[in-house]
Every structure is written in C-alpha cells, then in structure tokens.
Design a protein around this motif. Structure first.
Motif, mmCIF file in Angstrom:
data_model
loop_
_atom_site.group_PDB
_atom_site.id
_atom_site.type_symbol
_atom_site.label_atom_id
_atom_site.label_comp_id
_atom_site.label_asym_id
_atom_site.label_seq_id
_atom_site.Cartn_x
_atom_site.Cartn_y
_atom_site.Cartn_z
ATOM 1 N N PHE A 293 2.824 2.998 -0.069
ATOM 2 C CA PHE A 293 4.111 2.464 -0.528
ATOM 3 C C PHE A 293 4.305 1.006 -0.110
ATOM 4 C CE2 PHE A 293 5.020 7.075 -0.521
ATOM 5 C CZ PHE A 293 5.392 7.198 -1.846
ATOM 6 N N GLY A 294 3.808 0.657 1.087
ATOM 7 C CA GLY A 294 3.853 -0.746 1.491
ATOM 8 C C GLY A 294 2.960 -1.606 0.625
ATOM 9 N N GLY A 295 1.801 -1.050 0.205
ATOM 10 C CA GLY A 295 0.915 -1.773 -0.700
ATOM 11 C C GLY A 295 1.533 -1.984 -2.069
ATOM 12 N N ALA B 74 2.109 -0.122 6.441
ATOM 13 C CA ALA B 74 2.572 -1.158 5.520
ATOM 14 C C ALA B 74 2.190 -2.551 6.007
ATOM 15 C CB ALA B 74 4.087 -1.054 5.351
ATOM 16 N N MET B 75 2.169 -2.746 7.327
ATOM 17 C CA MET B 75 1.811 -4.046 7.876
ATOM 18 C C MET B 75 0.376 -4.426 7.487
ATOM 19 S SD MET B 75 -0.099 -5.450 10.573
ATOM 20 C CE MET B 75 -0.378 -7.205 10.293
ATOM 21 N N TYR B 76 -0.565 -3.496 7.680
ATOM 22 C CA TYR B 76 -1.955 -3.795 7.348
ATOM 23 C C TYR B 76 -2.143 -3.966 5.844
ATOM 24 C CZ TYR B 76 -7.024 -3.720 7.966
ATOM 25 O OH TYR B 76 -8.358 -4.071 7.999
ATOM 26 N N ALA B 77 -1.416 -3.153 5.065
ATOM 27 C CA ALA B 77 -1.557 -3.209 3.604
ATOM 28 C C ALA B 77 -1.155 -4.557 3.040
ATOM 29 C CB ALA B 77 -0.716 -2.107 2.961
ATOM 30 N N ASN B 78 -0.301 -5.282 3.718
ATOM 31 C CA ASN B 78 0.144 -6.588 3.245
ATOM 32 C C ASN B 78 -0.468 -7.749 4.017
ATOM 33 O OD1 ASN B 78 2.320 -6.072 1.103
ATOM 34 N ND2 ASN B 78 2.914 -4.677 2.731
#
Length: 412
Positions: free
Chosen positions: A73-75, A123-127
């Motif tokens: 969802f963060g991605g 989400a942090m890593y995905a962005n």
C-alpha cells in the motif's frame, strides 16, 4: 553555453543524489534501529509477559510480516502520489508506533502496536529505495545501494549502543520512547531539502491514466522479473534474519555473556556488515549485482557454523566478523538497486515494496519462527540457526544465477 547548462544540471543532480543517499540512508538506519531494539529485549518480554521464546520472537515476526502490507500500500501511494510525500508520511507513521511500543502494558497490546509499526517500516522502504535509485546517476547506483543497505547495520549498532548505555537507566520500555526521535528529525529534513524524483514526475506526466498500472508487474514480459525479485528477497531475508533475531538471545542464553559482551558482539557483527555492504556495493558496479550475491552466499555458507561454538572468544570474534561481512553485508549490498532494476518507473515503488516485503514476510517473519520451533528437535537454537542460514545461502546463490545481469542498465 549548452555545456555550461549541462554541467550545472549534472552538479545539481549529484548534489541531490548525495543528499538523498545521506538522508534516506539515515531514515533506513533509524528504522532498523527501532526494529532492532526489540531483538535485544526478547528475554525481558519473555519474563514480563510470561511467554516462551517462540511467542516472544513472534512479535518480531508479526512486525516483519506487517511490512508486506506496508510495502504494497505504501508502494501504491508512492507510485500514485509521489515518492517524497509518501516517504515522509511513512517515517512519521513508524515513529509514532515506535513511541507507543513503550506503553504496551500487556503482550497483546505489544503485538498490535508492533504490527502497525511494521506497516510504516514497509512503506518507508517501498518509497525510500526507489527514490534514492532514481535520484542517483547510473554509475553510482551500486555503491549507493551498498551504503544505503549498510544503514540497517548502523541501525543495529545504534540499537546496541542504546541498549548498552541506557537499558539500566530507562528499562526496556523506556528505550522505545527515545528511539523514535532521530527518525522524526530525518523526515523533516527530507521534506524541506530533497526534491521529488524527476524520473517519477516525468513518467506521471506522460501517462494518460493516473492509475497505477499494477498489471505491468505480470505482463509485457515482466512476470519472471517480479517472481525473481520476490524469490531473491525471500532468500536474502532467510540468510540474515535468523541472525538478526536470535544472535543476541543465543549469546545471552547459550553463551551466558553479560550485557556488554552481547552488545559488543552485535556491534562487531554490524560493523562488518557495514564494511561488507560498502565493498559489495562498489564491487557490484564492477563485476555485477548477481556475482556479488553469489560470492557472498557461498562465503556465508562456510561461515554458518559460527553459532555452534560462540563460547570460544577467538572463534566468536573472527567468525562474527566474517559472517557479518558476507551475510549482513555482502548478500545485501546489491539488493536495493538489484530489485529496483527489476521494475519500470511507473510501478517501481509497488513492485519493489511488495516483492521486498514478501521476502520479509516469508524469510524475515516465518523463517525465524521455524528456526525457534525446530530448535528443540535438531540439537538446540545454535544448530537450528546453522541449518537455516546454510540452506538459504546455497539457494540464493543458485537463484541469483538464473536472472540477467543488471549492472549499468538505465532505469526504464
């Protein structure tokens, strides 16, 4: 005049790349620090909440499993809304739930809070990773990948230092109150100082539909890329996470070492990881991403017997360094850029966030549970860790050879 304009543009791109590397690398380091503190206090959780090791380790596994939802969802948010805003939001999210971890008055509440923390971590890593890879010049992506990934080892070192110096004063709950502060400061810096990814902005401007084209993950010849990224992620986590989750516990319970020795050993492990990440990232720009993974996987296999004789000081020090160099470091050095190079810009956050955290869910969450569950049947935790790390090391070397080399390619 044209050369002067291009030179100015290149200098600006280089400055932005350096700022992104430092700030996103620190965000990942503080993210890892917040996650890692939990591994130092598993014994306290077992005592305070009267739960066995498998349940206590399940908190770390639940956190890691929740990262899959955060990665997906963060991605999606990053591919739709932009890398920068989504990155800042995710950092604030995990910082809040890191703080709330300290208020967990029973085991159930601790479990729930850490699940929400895991969503922000994913989400942090995905962005952050796609944003860094898109801001870095192609020739520097490998070394940037290694330096950024070394942030996880820095995070473990920060956690070890906090544990060693403040545990006696703050108690295990208090450690979580102070651990969230650095991440908030980094998020503020990113918001004010980093530009949005130009590659993402250009891609969005060219799209006729503003929906995120998730179908691109499994069509137009990209199916194997997505599956391979997921497999490599699972195996990379399987190599490393039994060590991350249980090494401090092994040192405490099997080695009967005091807090200082445990902290110093974990620091050594992660100093070696930092060295391995930086060297591996640099070498991946020379010989290729997959060869760094293959070489590091084979070396980890030969070092995996460390856990069987940790009471011998010389062997513990030497092999802690070596396994940190190759498993915490080398195997992971190329992963951020290697996975990023599997996907198109339009779905890079979604693809990287989902496949990386699919790896976290299986290799990072389920494998440690398996390790702790089978330990009584294979001779104890040390043997269980050895078998797990050795098998994963062989498999990741094999699967790295089954995909094309991506060194030097332009991001699509």
């Amino acid at each position: 005049m044209k050369d002067a304009v291009e030179t100015k543009r290149d200098l600006e791109a280089s400055r932005n790349g350096i700022k992104a590397l430092i700030s996103i690398g620190l965000a990942w380091a503080f993210d890892a620090m917040d996650f890692s503190i939990l591994t130092f206090v598993l014994v306290d959780i077992m005592k305070d909440y009267h739960v066995p090791l498998t349940l206590a380790a399940g908190v770390a596994s639940a956190t890691t499993f929740a990262r899959l939802g955060g990665g997906f969802f963060g991605g999606l948010l990053g591919d739709y809304w932009g890398r920068k805003a989504s990155l800042v939001l995710s950092i604030f999210w995990f910082a809040v739930f890191e703080f709330l971890t300290g208020f967990s008055i029973d085991f159930t509440l601790l479990y729930v809070v850490r699940i929400f923390y895991g969503i922000g971590m994913g989400a942090m890593y995905a962005n952050g990773t796609p944003m860094l890879m898109e801001l870095m010049p192609t020739k520097w992506r490998g070394i940037a990948s290694g330096i950024m990934q070394s942030g996880f080892s820095f995070g473990f070192i920060f956690a070890a230092l906090i544990y060693r110096n403040w545990y006696g004063f703050l108690g295990w709950h208090g450690l979580f109150y102070v651990a969230c502060i650095p991440a908030v400061l980094v998020a503020i810096y990113i918001w004010w100082q980093l530009p949005e990814s130009t590659r993402w902005k250009n891609e969005r401007a060219e799209q006729t539909s503003k929906k995120v084209p998730i179908s691109q993950l499994f069509n137009q010849g990209h199916t194997w890329s997505t599956i391979h990224a997921a497999i490599i992620s699972v195996l990379a986590f399987s190599v490393t996470y039994p060590i991350n989750v249980f090494y401090a516990t092994l040192l405490t319970k099997n080695g009967h070492f005091d807090t200082a020795v445990v902290a110093d050993t974990i620091i050594l492990l992660n100093v070696a990881g930092i060295i391995g990440n930086v060297i591996g990232g640099y070498v991946s720009d020379l010989i290729g991403r997959k060869w760094v993974i293959v070489i590091s996987g084979i070396a980890t296999l030969f070092c995996s017997f460390l856990f069987l004789d940790i009471t011998n000081d010389t062997l513990r020090i030497v092999f802690t360094f070596l396994i940190g160099l190759f498993s915490i470091g080398g195997v992971w050095a190329a992963i951020p850029t290697y996975i990023a190079e599997h996907f198109r810009t339009s779905v890079r956050s979604t693809g990287q966030g989902t496949t990386y955290h699919f790896g976290a869910a299986l290799g990072g969450a389920i494998v440690p549970l398996i390790v702790s569950s089978v330990a009584p049947y294979v001779g104890g935790l040390a043997w269980s860790m050895t078998y797990s790390v050795a098998i994963a090391s062989v498999l990741i070397s094999v699967f790295a050879l089954l995909y094309k080399e991506t060194k030097g390619m332009e991001l699509e």
